[in-house]
Enzyme design. Structure first.
Site, PDB file in Angstrom:
ATOM      1  N   GLU A 205     -10.151  -1.948  -6.199  1.00 54.85           N
ATOM      2  CA  GLU A 205     -10.034  -1.703  -5.020  1.00 54.85           C
ATOM      3  C   GLU A 205      -9.646  -3.396  -4.399  1.00 54.85           C
ATOM      4  OE1 GLU A 205      -9.226   0.934  -2.022  1.00 54.85           O
ATOM      5  OE2 GLU A 205      -8.493   1.628  -3.843  1.00 54.85           O
TER       6      GLU A 205
ATOM      7  N   ASP B 197       1.055  -1.348  -0.068  1.00 53.29           N
ATOM      8  CA  ASP B 197       0.254  -0.111  -0.104  1.00 53.29           C
ATOM      9  C   ASP B 197       1.326   0.935   0.059  1.00 53.29           C
ATOM     10  OD1 ASP B 197      -2.328   0.176  -0.745  1.00 53.29           O
ATOM     11  OD2 ASP B 197      -2.691   1.611   1.869  1.00 53.29           O
TER      12      ASP B 197
ATOM     13  N   TYR C  39      -9.438   6.160   8.668  1.00 56.25           N
ATOM     14  CA  TYR C  39     -10.275   6.289   7.382  1.00 56.25           C
ATOM     15  C   TYR C  39     -11.427   6.698   7.660  1.00 56.25           C
ATOM     16  CZ  TYR C  39      -5.956   4.779   5.062  1.00 56.25           C
ATOM     17  OH  TYR C  39      -4.867   4.930   3.840  1.00 56.25           O
TER      18      TYR C  39
ATOM     19  N   CYS D 266     -11.030   4.772  -4.690  1.00 57.92           N
ATOM     20  CA  CYS D 266      -9.477   4.884  -3.542  1.00 57.92           C
ATOM     21  C   CYS D 266      -9.738   5.841  -2.661  1.00 57.92           C
ATOM     22  CB  CYS D 266      -8.503   5.335  -3.789  1.00 57.92           C
ATOM     23  SG  CYS D 266      -7.991   4.631  -5.784  1.00 57.92           S
TER      24      CYS D 266
ATOM     25  N   TYR E 187     -12.472   3.616   0.725  1.00 53.68           N
ATOM     26  CA  TYR E 187     -11.609   3.629   2.210  1.00 53.68           C
ATOM     27  C   TYR E 187     -12.593   4.350   3.101  1.00 53.68           C
ATOM     28  CZ  TYR E 187      -7.230   1.311   1.808  1.00 53.68           C
ATOM     29  OH  TYR E 187      -6.388   0.568   1.222  1.00 53.68           O
TER      30      TYR E 187
HETATM   31  C1  LIG Z   1      -5.272   0.230  -2.676  1.00 52.35           C
HETATM   32  C2  LIG Z   1      -5.904   1.752  -1.450  1.00 52.35           C
HETATM   33  N1  LIG Z   1      -6.875   2.030  -2.198  1.00 52.35           N
HETATM   34  C3  LIG Z   1      -7.319   3.763  -1.546  1.00 52.35           C
HETATM   35  C4  LIG Z   1      -6.014   3.933  -0.206  1.00 52.35           C
HETATM   36  C5  LIG Z   1      -7.249   4.648   0.703  1.00 52.35           C
HETATM   37  O1  LIG Z   1      -5.757   6.396   0.302  1.00 52.35           O
HETATM   38  C6  LIG Z   1      -5.322   3.344   0.438  1.00 52.35           C
HETATM   39  N2  LIG Z   1      -4.070   3.416   1.300  1.00 52.35           N
HETATM   40  N3  LIG Z   1      -4.985   2.168  -0.604  1.00 52.35           N
END
Ligand SMILES: Cc1ncc(CO)c(N)n1
Length: 259
Positions: free
Chosen positions: A244, A80, A202, A171, A175
């Site tokens: 995702e 990530d 988040y 994204c 999240y």
């Molecule tokens: C794969 C992924 N998607 C979205 C986010 C949110 O920023 C993250 N940290 N990682």
């Protein structure tokens, strides 16, 4: 018993739905509501089933109840982190493609927040697991990470500002939905969950603000846009929503290059 009668009428212009009239009948009384269907409503609706699968993914569930093995979280953190390095670059491209100073400043602000705040949570967790920032940064991308980042960067570089936003919106938005969902379901046990900082960040209003701003900008940019272009944006939104899902699956199974 109230009943909802919908759609009463669907007004179509330029091939897409502008407004849906919903009338709700309460024992003889009729309350009429006219709710405009925005482009972001349409995107959310079309990705609904994919997002549902993201929300119920075993990796996401295990973060929520704190049962995720640490080595799996460490694997996620590394992939990530390098994903976020590329994701940040989309905001830099947003600065380049923006049409006014205010929009430039906002993209720059989100870019900075991603690097300074979001990625710092990753750095802090990594440190707890004995992984340095340098090791995070030097992570080799798996096929999924590479494909996901590559898709977004390609569409953002060669497309319009609206293409760029359509790619990164799932994204930021999904999240935030995941953060809220996990906090709502596991809120009372968060003190005993070692991933609580991840969940808190988040689900925070500050993190939620970014996707709300992106939605507002996308609504402005898509006003009066031909259906063909809207479909291209919707495709980006669905592709990155699917990525995702693939990302959660990749970290769950610790997938990497076979050779
Ligand atoms: C794969 C992924 N998607 C979205 C986010 C949110 O920023 C993250 N940290 N990682």
């Amino acid at each position: 018993m109230p009943y909802i009668h919908l759609p009463r009428s669907v007004i179509q212009e330029r091939g897409f739905i502008l407004a849906v009239n919903i009338s709700i009948h309460f024992k003889g009384d009729t309350m009429k509501h006219t709710k405009s269907k925005t482009f972001s409503d349409r995107l959310h609706e079309s990705a609904k089933e994919i997002w549902k699968r993201n929300h119920s993914h075993p990796f996401v569930q295990a973060i929520g109840n704190g049962t995720l093995p640490e080595h799996k979280f460490a694997y996620y953190l590394k992939q990530d982190y390098i994903y976020l390095m590329d994701y940040s670059k989309l905001f830099a491209l947003g600065v380049i493609k923006a049409h006014n100073v205010e929009t430039m400043a906002k993209f720059a602000e989100i870019l900075n927040e991603t690097i300074q705040i979001e990625m710092d949570i990753h750095r802090q967790y990594a440190l707890e697991f004995g992984i340095t920032s340098k090791q995070l940064e030097d992570t080799e991308p798996t096929p999924t990470t590479l494909a996901y980042s590559g898709y977004m960067l390609n569409a953002a570089q060669h497309g319009t500002l609206a293409d760029l936003i359509a790619c990164l919106l799932p994204c930021a938005w999904d999240y935030y939905e995941i953060g809220l969902l996990l906090k709502e379901r596991n809120g009372k046990d968060l003190d005993n969950n070692r991933y609580s900082k991840w969940i808190e960040s988040y689900s925070s209003p500050e993190f939620g603000e970014a996707h709300k701003w992106l939605i507002t900008l996308l609504e402005e940019l898509t006003e009066g846009m031909p259906e063909k272009e809207l479909q291209r944006l919707e495709k980006h939104f669905l592709v990155t929503s699917r990525y995702e899902y693939l990302f959660w699956d990749m970290v769950q199974n610790e997938q990497d290059w076979p050779l």
